[in-house]
Write an enzyme that holds these catalytic residues in place. Sequence first.
Site, PDB file in Angstrom:
ATOM      1  N   CYS A   1      15.522 -16.300 -26.810  1.00  0.00           N
ATOM      2  CA  CYS A   1      15.372 -16.509 -28.224  1.00  0.00           C
ATOM      3  C   CYS A   1      15.639 -15.666 -29.397  1.00  0.00           C
ATOM      4  CB  CYS A   1      14.149 -17.322 -28.503  1.00  0.00           C
ATOM      5  SG  CYS A   1      12.512 -16.197 -28.501  1.00  0.00           S
TER       6      CYS A   1
ATOM      7  N   LYS B   1      -7.165  -0.162  12.045  1.00  0.00           N
ATOM      8  CA  LYS B   1      -7.598  -0.204  10.554  1.00  0.00           C
ATOM      9  C   LYS B   1      -7.279  -1.709  10.289  1.00  0.00           C
ATOM     10  CE  LYS B   1      -7.072   2.208   6.031  1.00  0.00           C
ATOM     11  NZ  LYS B   1      -7.004   1.111   5.168  1.00  0.00           N
TER      12      LYS B   1
ATOM     13  N   CYS C   1       7.439 -11.894 -25.497  1.00  0.00           N
ATOM     14  CA  CYS C   1       8.298 -12.397 -26.501  1.00  0.00           C
ATOM     15  C   CYS C   1       6.926 -13.148 -27.189  1.00  0.00           C
ATOM     16  CB  CYS C   1       9.216 -13.614 -25.933  1.00  0.00           C
ATOM     17  SG  CYS C   1       9.703 -14.752 -27.434  1.00  0.00           S
TER      18      CYS C   1
ATOM     19  N   LYS D   1     -10.769   9.408  13.670  1.00  0.00           N
ATOM     20  CA  LYS D   1     -12.284   9.981  12.956  1.00  0.00           C
ATOM     21  C   LYS D   1     -12.848  11.071  14.049  1.00  0.00           C
ATOM     22  CE  LYS D   1     -13.490   5.360  11.684  1.00  0.00           C
ATOM     23  NZ  LYS D   1     -14.441   4.290  11.569  1.00  0.00           N
TER      24      LYS D   1
ATOM     25  N   ASP E   1       0.706  -1.287   0.131  1.00  0.00           N
ATOM     26  CA  ASP E   1      -0.157  -0.092  -0.055  1.00  0.00           C
ATOM     27  C   ASP E   1       0.647   1.253   0.107  1.00  0.00           C
ATOM     28  OD1 ASP E   1      -1.931  -1.895   0.120  1.00  0.00           O
ATOM     29  OD2 ASP E   1      -2.634  -1.092   2.197  1.00  0.00           O
TER      30      ASP E   1
ATOM     31  N   SER F   1     -12.703   6.549   0.353  1.00  0.00           N
ATOM     32  CA  SER F   1     -11.617   5.736   0.918  1.00  0.00           C
ATOM     33  C   SER F   1     -10.974   6.957   1.851  1.00  0.00           C
ATOM     34  CB  SER F   1     -10.610   5.450  -0.204  1.00  0.00           C
ATOM     35  OG  SER F   1     -10.086   6.770  -0.903  1.00  0.00           O
TER      36      SER F   1
HETATM   37  S1  IVH Z   1     -13.697   4.523   8.208  1.00  0.00           S
HETATM   38  C1  IVH Z   1     -15.218   7.165   4.289  1.00  0.00           C
HETATM   39  N1  IVH Z   1     -12.702   2.647   9.789  1.00  0.00           N
HETATM   40  O1  IVH Z   1      -9.930   1.310   5.027  1.00  0.00           O
HETATM   41  C2  IVH Z   1     -14.405   5.765   4.555  1.00  0.00           C
HETATM   42  N2  IVH Z   1     -12.143   2.208   7.530  1.00  0.00           N
HETATM   43  O2  IVH Z   1      -8.540   2.843   3.157  1.00  0.00           O
HETATM   44  C3  IVH Z   1     -14.208   5.835   6.047  1.00  0.00           C
HETATM   45  N3  IVH Z   1     -11.013   0.386   7.032  1.00  0.00           N
HETATM   46  O3  IVH Z   1     -12.588   1.610   2.906  1.00  0.00           O
HETATM   47  C4  IVH Z   1     -13.827   4.498   6.497  1.00  0.00           C
HETATM   48  N4  IVH Z   1     -10.807  -0.328   9.015  1.00  0.00           N
HETATM   49  O4  IVH Z   1     -12.599  -0.527   4.242  1.00  0.00           O
HETATM   50  C5  IVH Z   1     -12.680   3.085   8.603  1.00  0.00           C
HETATM   51  N5  IVH Z   1     -11.850   1.183  11.588  1.00  0.00           N
HETATM   52  C6  IVH Z   1     -11.958   1.632  10.269  1.00  0.00           C
HETATM   53  C7  IVH Z   1     -11.460   0.767   9.070  1.00  0.00           C
HETATM   54  C8  IVH Z   1     -11.597   1.399   7.941  1.00  0.00           C
HETATM   55  C9  IVH Z   1     -10.498  -0.655   8.058  1.00  0.00           C
HETATM   56  C10 IVH Z   1     -11.088   0.405   5.753  1.00  0.00           C
HETATM   57  C11 IVH Z   1     -12.223   0.532   4.851  1.00  0.00           C
HETATM   58  C12 IVH Z   1     -11.935   2.015   4.071  1.00  0.00           C
HETATM   59  C13 IVH Z   1     -10.503   1.803   3.954  1.00  0.00           C
HETATM   60  C14 IVH Z   1      -9.984   3.070   3.439  1.00  0.00           C
END
Ligand code: IVH
Length: 670
Positions: free
Chosen positions: A412, A119, A427, A291, A39, A86
């Site tokens: 070759c 995450k 090839c 968040k 990533d 994302s």
């Molecule tokens: S919040 C608007 N919380 O990470 C997107 N995402 O790289 C808010 N993910 O698409 C996402 N753990 O699939 C959120 N605790 C978590 C998460 C999480 C994994 C993934 C999710 C997202 C991606 C973004």
Amino acid sequence: MSSEQEEAKRYQEERDLLKRQIEYHNELYHQRSAPEISDGEYDRLKVRYEEVIHKLGQDEDQLTLSIGDDRSQGFQKVRHLEAMGSLDNTYSKDELRAFTERLERLLGKSEFEFLVQPKIDGLAISLTYEKGKFVRAVTRGNGVEGDDVTRNMESIEGLITELQGGPLPDVLEIRGEVFMTSHEFERINRQRDKEGLSRYANPRNLASGTIKLLDKNIVAERQLHVRLYGLGFCEPSIWQNLSEFTDQLAEWGFPTVEGSAVCRDLPSIWNAIEDIGSADLPYETDGAVVKLNNLLDQKDAGWTAKAPRWAIAYKFEAEKGYTRLLRIQLKVGRTGAITPVAELEPVFIAGSTVSRATLHNADEVTRKDIREGDWVEIEKAGEIIPQVVKVDLEKREPDSQKYVFPEECPACSTTLIKPVGEVVWRCPNAQCPPQVSRRIEHFVSKPCLNIDSIGPSIIEQLIESEMVKTLSDLYRLELEQLLALERFAEKSATNLIDSVENSKSQPLWRLIHGLGILHVGATASKLLAKEFGSLARISEADYDQLIGIDGIGGVIAESVVQFFQDDANIALIAELKSLGLNVEEEIETGSSSKNLEGKVFVLTGTLPDFGRSEIAERIEQQGGKVNSGVSKKTDYVVTGESAGSKLEKARSLGIEILDQSGILALLNED
Ligand code: IVH
């Protein structure tokens, strides 16, 4: 050309290169669940792309570039009520500070609550509940609409079909992550080893591949899990804070993310991130998500084109090493693909010694200006093959030479070609020795014809002695010939002849797989064998017929058509047939209960008394097939309440339409 024009031209070239690469890695990650880069490396490509775009004063469609698209064929498409974006990634404390400061400016205050969560390295899922009843599960897709994977989610532990207690919104989207434990991942890979199949790359990709399987029995067999962490659409709105909502999720009985923390300042955010980094969690994490806790603050902060401004991901770095690149070698694959590989001075990274790293393709070598003799930074992320992150320019020898990708095949000497829109040089000479060896290795391997008495060294011997030039030559080998070779005795030679002979009666799909048609793996081979019943019929199929099959997409269809347009392949198949190989699917003798054999159904809308999956199961039990899209090959469309465009399409194609009593009559009495 002025120097400015020259500079602009250089940036344009770099932009085109980056765009091709990002699109290529997007496809690997989202469509094929088989990434080649970490990533972090992917982010570096994107950051550089944005820099270059900025330098050129342009503004591209960055949304599709950054979010990617996981939608695949065979699933109904559903629009999310609230977009699934994302997250922007950060890699340092400074970037985190910039995130909180930006929020302070944006919202005009300095006191916030943040929720810090692990995450999870899985795939995003959105669960919709109407008045507390589970109605569907949808993947992220392109962020706006995703694939309906309800049937597959039903087998996942922790999914609740009816919410009990607490406030129940009319419509609620719960967001979370589907994942596979490392333990389960290992179990499946051990099983694959036993069957001689290649290993899956990592739990994330296996989980995302699994949720997109068309056979829900395999999904149930592989253990997937889910954790819920977020709120999508909610009407009417009930909760003020995200943490209140996640508490409610836990009260309803959902599995929620472990180890999340409410924090009020940067030091405590940092502590929470470090705790997550060192915690022993049941899933793989690739970082933490920070968040805003207050949902109104979230709303005020809003979104950029692709990601919320109220949240950010802090990604843990992949482990790195520093060493010297000794040589660039070129590997010729089974399909002629030329892959540059870096031979390295061995270096110890994350528990093992690394002496080779993939350079992926010519574009990559050019873009990073990687040269033989350079000092390089190597990264190893998860199960991904080690790669060269960057070159240490300060240590470059003054007489170092730019690497020139050869125009000819290293094996070759045939002139290499690069099909338009592809990143890989190939090839084109089908007789190129390493290609022939790889093809034969593939043909005799376990998931193909399974001729276990022929291993790589015997293949080399057979090719060197010119006894085998094509796949069909294997079936022309004679005992006396083999005995003339070194290392062959009466017993081993007889064994080989016998196992070659036995392979002639292998089922058709194994032969199809063994032919090595680009992009056609075991699953597609089985579908083709089942659908067409013979190699002759597959060779006559056109593109439209092929993509009409559930599970066969455009890339595979195109490749199959191309394969059979090549006279050499047609000749090979004729030879294999005349040598006695089985080129027909054995017809199953139908039992009397299989009265829907061969009939193709599409289900749409909600039936009054039955779930769609229940009806689908009963159709399949009686030999019918359930597809998701209506085409000329559909025999019946079963419709219920609020059926949409599929019903219209069925009408326009004159396909028979059944309601609940119609399908029940067919199931019971037909
Ligand atoms: S919040 C608007 N919380 O990470 C997107 N995402 O790289 C808010 N993910 O698409 C996402 N753990 O699939 C959120 N605790 C978590 C998460 C999480 C994994 C993934 C999710 C997202 C991606 C973004």
